[in-house]
Write an enzyme that holds these catalytic residues in place. Structure first.
Site, PDB file in Angstrom:
ATOM      1  N   LYS A 115       0.902  -1.312   0.160  1.00 44.98           N
ATOM      2  CA  LYS A 115      -0.126  -0.034   0.014  1.00 44.98           C
ATOM      3  C   LYS A 115       0.998   1.180   0.013  1.00 44.98           C
ATOM      4  O   LYS A 115       0.364   2.061  -0.460  1.00 44.98           O
ATOM      5  CB  LYS A 115      -0.922  -0.070   1.087  1.00 44.98           C
ATOM      6  CG  LYS A 115      -2.247  -1.141   0.933  1.00 44.98           C
ATOM      7  CD  LYS A 115      -3.516  -0.828   1.347  1.00 44.98           C
ATOM      8  CE  LYS A 115      -4.524  -1.759   0.913  1.00 44.98           C
ATOM      9  NZ  LYS A 115      -5.703  -1.747   1.067  1.00 44.98           N
ATOM     10  N   LYS A 197      -3.831 -10.306  -6.520  1.00 50.45           N
ATOM     11  CA  LYS A 197      -5.206 -10.793  -5.959  1.00 50.45           C
ATOM     12  C   LYS A 197      -6.068  -9.832  -6.501  1.00 50.45           C
ATOM     13  O   LYS A 197      -5.817  -8.694  -6.691  1.00 50.45           O
ATOM     14  CB  LYS A 197      -5.079 -10.730  -4.301  1.00 50.45           C
ATOM     15  CG  LYS A 197      -5.328  -9.356  -3.657  1.00 50.45           C
ATOM     16  CD  LYS A 197      -5.622  -9.426  -2.214  1.00 50.45           C
ATOM     17  CE  LYS A 197      -5.918  -8.117  -1.677  1.00 50.45           C
ATOM     18  NZ  LYS A 197      -6.715  -8.077  -0.416  1.00 50.45           N
ATOM     19  N   LYS A 200     -11.098  -4.967  -4.372  1.00 48.46           N
ATOM     20  CA  LYS A 200     -11.872  -4.107  -4.652  1.00 48.46           C
ATOM     21  C   LYS A 200     -11.636  -2.671  -4.986  1.00 48.46           C
ATOM     22  O   LYS A 200     -12.301  -1.884  -5.746  1.00 48.46           O
ATOM     23  CB  LYS A 200     -13.026  -4.044  -3.638  1.00 48.46           C
ATOM     24  CG  LYS A 200     -12.695  -3.611  -2.445  1.00 48.46           C
ATOM     25  CD  LYS A 200     -13.813  -3.541  -1.359  1.00 48.46           C
ATOM     26  CE  LYS A 200     -13.682  -4.235   0.008  1.00 48.46           C
ATOM     27  NZ  LYS A 200     -12.721  -3.643   0.700  1.00 48.46           N
TER      28      LYS A 200
HETATM   29  P1  ATP Z   1      -8.909  -3.132  -0.597  1.00 49.48           P
HETATM   30  O1  ATP Z   1      -8.800  -3.221  -2.151  1.00 49.48           O
HETATM   31  O2  ATP Z   1      -9.577  -1.846   0.047  1.00 49.48           O
HETATM   32  O3  ATP Z   1      -7.454  -3.432   0.132  1.00 49.48           O
HETATM   33  P2  ATP Z   1      -9.787  -5.702  -0.414  1.00 49.48           P
HETATM   34  O4  ATP Z   1     -10.660  -6.041  -1.569  1.00 49.48           O
HETATM   35  O5  ATP Z   1      -8.461  -6.223  -0.483  1.00 49.48           O
HETATM   36  O6  ATP Z   1      -9.838  -4.145  -0.123  1.00 49.48           O
HETATM   37  P3  ATP Z   1     -10.499  -6.119   2.314  1.00 49.48           P
HETATM   38  O7  ATP Z   1     -11.643  -5.058   2.922  1.00 49.48           O
HETATM   39  O8  ATP Z   1      -9.329  -5.885   2.656  1.00 49.48           O
HETATM   40  O9  ATP Z   1     -10.634  -6.360   0.907  1.00 49.48           O
HETATM   41  O10 ATP Z   1     -10.735  -7.441   2.860  1.00 49.48           O
HETATM   42  C1  ATP Z   1     -12.005  -8.280   3.344  1.00 49.48           C
HETATM   43  C2  ATP Z   1     -11.879  -9.544   3.300  1.00 49.48           C
HETATM   44  O11 ATP Z   1     -11.656 -10.350   1.993  1.00 49.48           O
HETATM   45  C3  ATP Z   1     -10.580 -10.215   4.079  1.00 49.48           C
HETATM   46  O12 ATP Z   1     -11.063 -11.234   4.752  1.00 49.48           O
HETATM   47  C4  ATP Z   1      -9.820 -10.486   2.884  1.00 49.48           C
HETATM   48  O13 ATP Z   1      -8.711 -11.446   3.412  1.00 49.48           O
HETATM   49  C5  ATP Z   1     -10.525 -11.241   2.131  1.00 49.48           C
HETATM   50  N1  ATP Z   1     -10.139 -10.979   0.589  1.00 49.48           N
HETATM   51  C6  ATP Z   1      -9.879  -9.531  -0.069  1.00 49.48           C
HETATM   52  N2  ATP Z   1      -9.443  -9.882  -1.429  1.00 49.48           N
HETATM   53  C7  ATP Z   1      -9.435 -11.287  -1.485  1.00 49.48           C
HETATM   54  C8  ATP Z   1      -9.289 -12.320  -2.675  1.00 49.48           C
HETATM   55  N3  ATP Z   1      -8.672 -11.725  -3.705  1.00 49.48           N
HETATM   56  N4  ATP Z   1      -9.380 -13.480  -2.409  1.00 49.48           N
HETATM   57  C9  ATP Z   1      -9.749 -14.154  -1.135  1.00 49.48           C
HETATM   58  N5  ATP Z   1     -10.118 -13.354  -0.169  1.00 49.48           N
HETATM   59  C10 ATP Z   1      -9.924 -11.853  -0.290  1.00 49.48           C
END
Ligand code: ATP
Ligand code: LTN
Length: 334
Positions: A115, A197, A200
């Site tokens: 980040k 990964k 969002k």
């Molecule tokens: P951001 O883009 O704001 O960093 P993010 O999409 O990575 O957010 P988070 O809000 O950080 O999502 O995560 C919410 C939950 O979803 C956490 O438990 C995280 O481990 C899970 N998660 C996020 N991305 C993935 C993915 N690509 N595959 C599986 N689990 C995920």
């Protein structure tokens, strides 16, 4: 909350509409676990401001995320669903835990490294101490299990280390939490860039991410356009990251094993396989869309959930917070 059930805590940042990665990695397990555990599911808006947010947009995203929790099928009578910022004990405990966390530990966090590269104009102290706030979220409620995706494993480890360190000094104050990570689908990758990964909030292209609220034809189009190799064989392999990712999605949603899925598509090409994956994703998400629309229109109901959730979480949070404050030597309130 019933006394005999174990406690679950998890949260998602209101940084955008959740993705299929969030669904498979986290939400699916939350839904499974809600009957057998006392669960707290938070909208972690305090974490979200570690990257710059537009205030009105953040408020909307947080409300949409809470509505989505309900639309997915989380029952607000069984689970405590609330905004992190409505429970000040999170910030109070995080401050104390900051004083039991080493710079060196935080420096090793891969999410911080990633980040801070992505947001090089705003490497703030909150981004650095993000895992400490997360540890506070979890430890505040004497949590047993934390259902998350693979990317959060390292943060869970540091939460455990902080808890153990504190307990070593002051006695058994915190329960030591365990991560609960799915066997299949713990790390869903981007459709356009399957080496990173699916996230969002951090994608360069809209086609890289399936959002839970995407319309069916959009979902189908994104899967159809997803990046694969050219040998047209549906096989799970490190040199086929695009197809392996689609296999993970397919298997996580159908509960089939990778071998079963490989057999099923042994005599078929990528076109058929992609169509089957799209179908499964669309069917899984369809009921959520309808429910989300209905619930979004019911302002009074959502307000009530927000209010009750905050009340319950505030009440519960005080027990551990008071204990910790006493242990570190803060004077009793008179
Ligand atoms: P951001 O883009 O704001 O960093 P993010 O999409 O990575 O957010 P988070 O809000 O950080 O999502 O995560 C919410 C939950 O979803 C956490 O438990 C995280 O481990 C899970 N998660 C996020 N991305 C993935 C993915 N690509 N595959 C599986 N689990 C995920
Ligand atoms: N850091 C997590 C979100 C999060 C969380 C938590 C998850 C904040 N606090 C407590 C589980 C338990 C993320 O970025 N996915």
């Amino acid at each position: 909350m019933s006394e005999d059930k174990k406690i679950i805590f998890s949260g998602v940042q209101p940084s955008g509409i959740p993705s299929l990665g969030n669904y498979i990695g986290a939400f699916k397990n939350w839904l499974l676990l809600q009957n057998d555990y006392n669960c707290l599911y938070s909208i972690v808006d305090m974490h979200a401001i570690t990257v710059r947010q537009e205030p009105a947009a953040l408020r909307k995203k947080a409300r949409d995320l809470l509505t989505l929790y309900l639309a997915l099928g989380l029952d607000p009578e069984k689970n405590i669903i609330y905004y992190q910022s409505h429970v000040s004990a999170h910030a109070e405990l995080a401050w104390i835990l900051n004083c039991f966390t080493y710079m060196g530990e935080l420096n090793r966090m891969t999410q911080f490294k990633e980040k801070s590269q992505k947001h090089s104009e705003n490497i703030n102290a909150g981004l650095f101490t993000y895992p400490v706030l997360m540890a506070a979220d979890i430890l505040l409620y004497q949590t047993d299990l934390v259902p998350v995706g693979e990317d959060q494993r390292q943060h869970l480890e540091i939460a455990r280390d902080i808890a153990l360190r504190f307990n070593n000094i002051y006695g058994e104050v915190f329960k030591i939490p365990e991560a609960y990570i799915p066997k299949t689908g713990a790390k869903i990758m981007g459709l356009q860039n399957p080496s990173k990964k699916m996230s969002k909030s951090e994608s360069d292209s809209d086609n890289n991410v399936i959002y839970i609220l995407d319309e069916p034809d959009k979902i189908a189009a994104k899967i159809k356009r997803s990046v694969t190799d050219s040998d047209n064989r549906v096989i799970y392999s490190p040199d086929k990251p695009g197809i392996s990712n689609l296999l993970n999605i397919y298997c996580a949603l159908t509960a089939k094993s990778i071998e079963q899925a490989e057999d099923e598509f042994a005599s078929k090409g990528y076109g058929d396989f992609k169509a089957a994956v799209a179908e499964v994703v669309i069917e899984e998400l369809k009921p959520v869309h309808q429910r989300f629309k209905e619930l979004s229109a019911d302002k009074a109901y959502i307000d009530e959930v927000i209010k009750k959730g905050a009340e319950k979480a505030n009440y519960l949070s005080q027990k551990t917070l008071r204990k910790v404050q006493k242990k570190v030597g803060f004077p009793a309130k008179l």
